[in-house]
Design an enzyme around this catalytic site. Structure first.
Site, PDB file in Angstrom:
ATOM      1  N   LYS A  30      -1.924   4.166  -2.268  1.00  0.00           N
ATOM      2  CA  LYS A  30      -2.813   3.064  -2.681  1.00  0.00           C
ATOM      3  C   LYS A  30      -2.436   1.754  -2.006  1.00  0.00           C
ATOM      4  O   LYS A  30      -3.300   0.897  -1.770  1.00  0.00           O
ATOM      5  CB  LYS A  30      -2.827   2.938  -4.208  1.00  0.00           C
ATOM      6  CG  LYS A  30      -1.489   2.598  -4.850  1.00  0.00           C
ATOM      7  CD  LYS A  30      -1.297   1.124  -5.102  1.00  0.00           C
ATOM      8  CE  LYS A  30       0.071   0.817  -5.653  1.00  0.00           C
ATOM      9  NZ  LYS A  30       0.280  -0.628  -5.880  1.00  0.00           N
ATOM     10  N   GLU A  50       4.922  -2.886   0.717  1.00  0.00           N
ATOM     11  CA  GLU A  50       5.231  -1.457   0.748  1.00  0.00           C
ATOM     12  C   GLU A  50       4.263  -0.671   1.626  1.00  0.00           C
ATOM     13  O   GLU A  50       4.651   0.294   2.287  1.00  0.00           O
ATOM     14  CB  GLU A  50       5.229  -0.875  -0.669  1.00  0.00           C
ATOM     15  CG  GLU A  50       6.450  -1.243  -1.494  1.00  0.00           C
ATOM     16  CD  GLU A  50       7.686  -0.426  -1.142  1.00  0.00           C
ATOM     17  OE1 GLU A  50       7.699   0.232  -0.091  1.00  0.00           O
ATOM     18  OE2 GLU A  50       8.644  -0.464  -1.927  1.00  0.00           O
TER      19      GLU A  50
END
Length: 329
Positions: free
Chosen positions: A189, A279
């Site tokens: 995601k 990330e």
């Protein structure tokens, strides 16, 4: 549940927010940072001005830079460091007595393994673990705003204890045994949030963003099913819940990073402006490698990875996606 001592390993915004939550509901919480200056500043100001400014610490939240002592004193250990530092932490700490939980979303950059695989190699395949994930921004959790999370575990007794530890009036915890699916959702995601940020940075509007979220969910699900995850995980909090949140709200650092790239800000400068670990940038290559290994097509993730490595620019990445051969949905 009797009040416990918790070691939160990682004093970024998310680790700090969850530490504040646990301390507010009565648990003594040791908040570890690798940086002694950061620890001293938190102890002096009774807050985390670097990563979560303006939110005071409860008295029972104690900053520390002694990693081993934190683990040895704790009833429960939770890791909240970025994915690229996860292996280093588990290799340094002694084996926790109850099990090990983590908030980290990502995969190991060196081995392309899921974090659960790293823990199994370090502490054994039967060692109790738990992954806590879902649509959750740090500031909202720290301010006690309503939040729902998924807690996946390989051990029902440990899962029950962790559920009791977290569950409160402001946090509702749903249980799962799909460790693979929950971990993949958390990693993929972030890449898709970069894509949505780029799309908005280019001015493409709501239609394009909705398409990226929908087709991104399809990519995420294909990869998960190829690795043994369950489809319903991707339609739950850890999947579509976290995906929609991260792709649509500017509290998401991955989305903000993408916005900057879409506005032609160079990658190093975009990272500098975000000021925390992105990330999705770190995990794009790893997720693409895992997809290739499992023979799964992930065109959105592949274009983001190519962009991050300077192979394409933002507009070209969009053109590449839009010019793909027609196919059934």
């Amino acid at each position: 549940m009797n009040k416990k001592t918790i070691a939160m390993l990682g004093a970024g915004s998310w680790g700090t927010a969850v530490a504040i939550h646990l301390a507010k509901i009565g648990h003594k919480t040791l908040l570890w940072s690798h940086n002694p200056q950061h620890v001293a500043l938190m102890a002096e100001q009774h807050s985390n001005p670097a990563y979560l400014p303006g939110i005071p610490f409860p008295e029972n939240l104690i900053p520390s830079d002694d990693l081993i002592e934190c683990v040895q004193l704790a009833d429960y250990v939770i890791i909240a460091v970025p994915s690229h530092a996860f292996a280093e932490i588990i290799n340094k700490i002694p084996k926790p007595t109850q099990g090990l939980a983590w908030l980290t979303k990502g995969v190991d950059p060196a081995s392309h393994q899921l974090l659960s695989q790293l823990v199994a190699s370090r502490f054994g395949v039967d060692f109790p673990i738990a992954v806590i994930s879902g649509p959750s921004f740090a500031k909202e959790v720290a301010r006690f705003l309503p939040t729902a999370l998924t807690l996946a575990s390989n051990n029902t007794n440990y899962q029950k204890k962790m559920h009791q530890l977290f569950h409160h009036d402001n946090i509702r915890v749903y249980l799962s045994d799909d460790l693979i699916g929950v971990q993949l959702c958390g990693a993929v995601k972030n890449i898709l949030a970069i894509a949505c940020g780029i799309s908005d940075g280019l001015g493409y509007g709501a239609n394009a963003k909705a398409a990226l979220i929908t087709r991104g969910l399809a990519e995420m699900t294909r990869l998960g099913l190829s690795m043994g995850a369950r489809q319903d995980t991707f339609l739950g909090l850890a999947g579509v819940g976290d995906l929609v949140l991260t792709c649509t709200d500017d509290q998401s650092r991955n989305r903000r990073f993408g916005l900057l790239l879409g506005r032609e800000v160079p990658i190093p400068e975009a990272e500098h402006q975000i000021g925390q670990v992105v990330e999705g940038k770190h995990n794009a290559a790893q997720i693409c490698a895992i997809a290739n290994k499992n023979k799964v097509e992930m065109p959105i993730c592949e274009q983001i990875n190519a962009l991050l490595h300077g192979i394409v620019h933002a507009q070209q990445a969009v053109n590449n996606l839009m010019s793909r051969p027609a196919k059934e949905e």
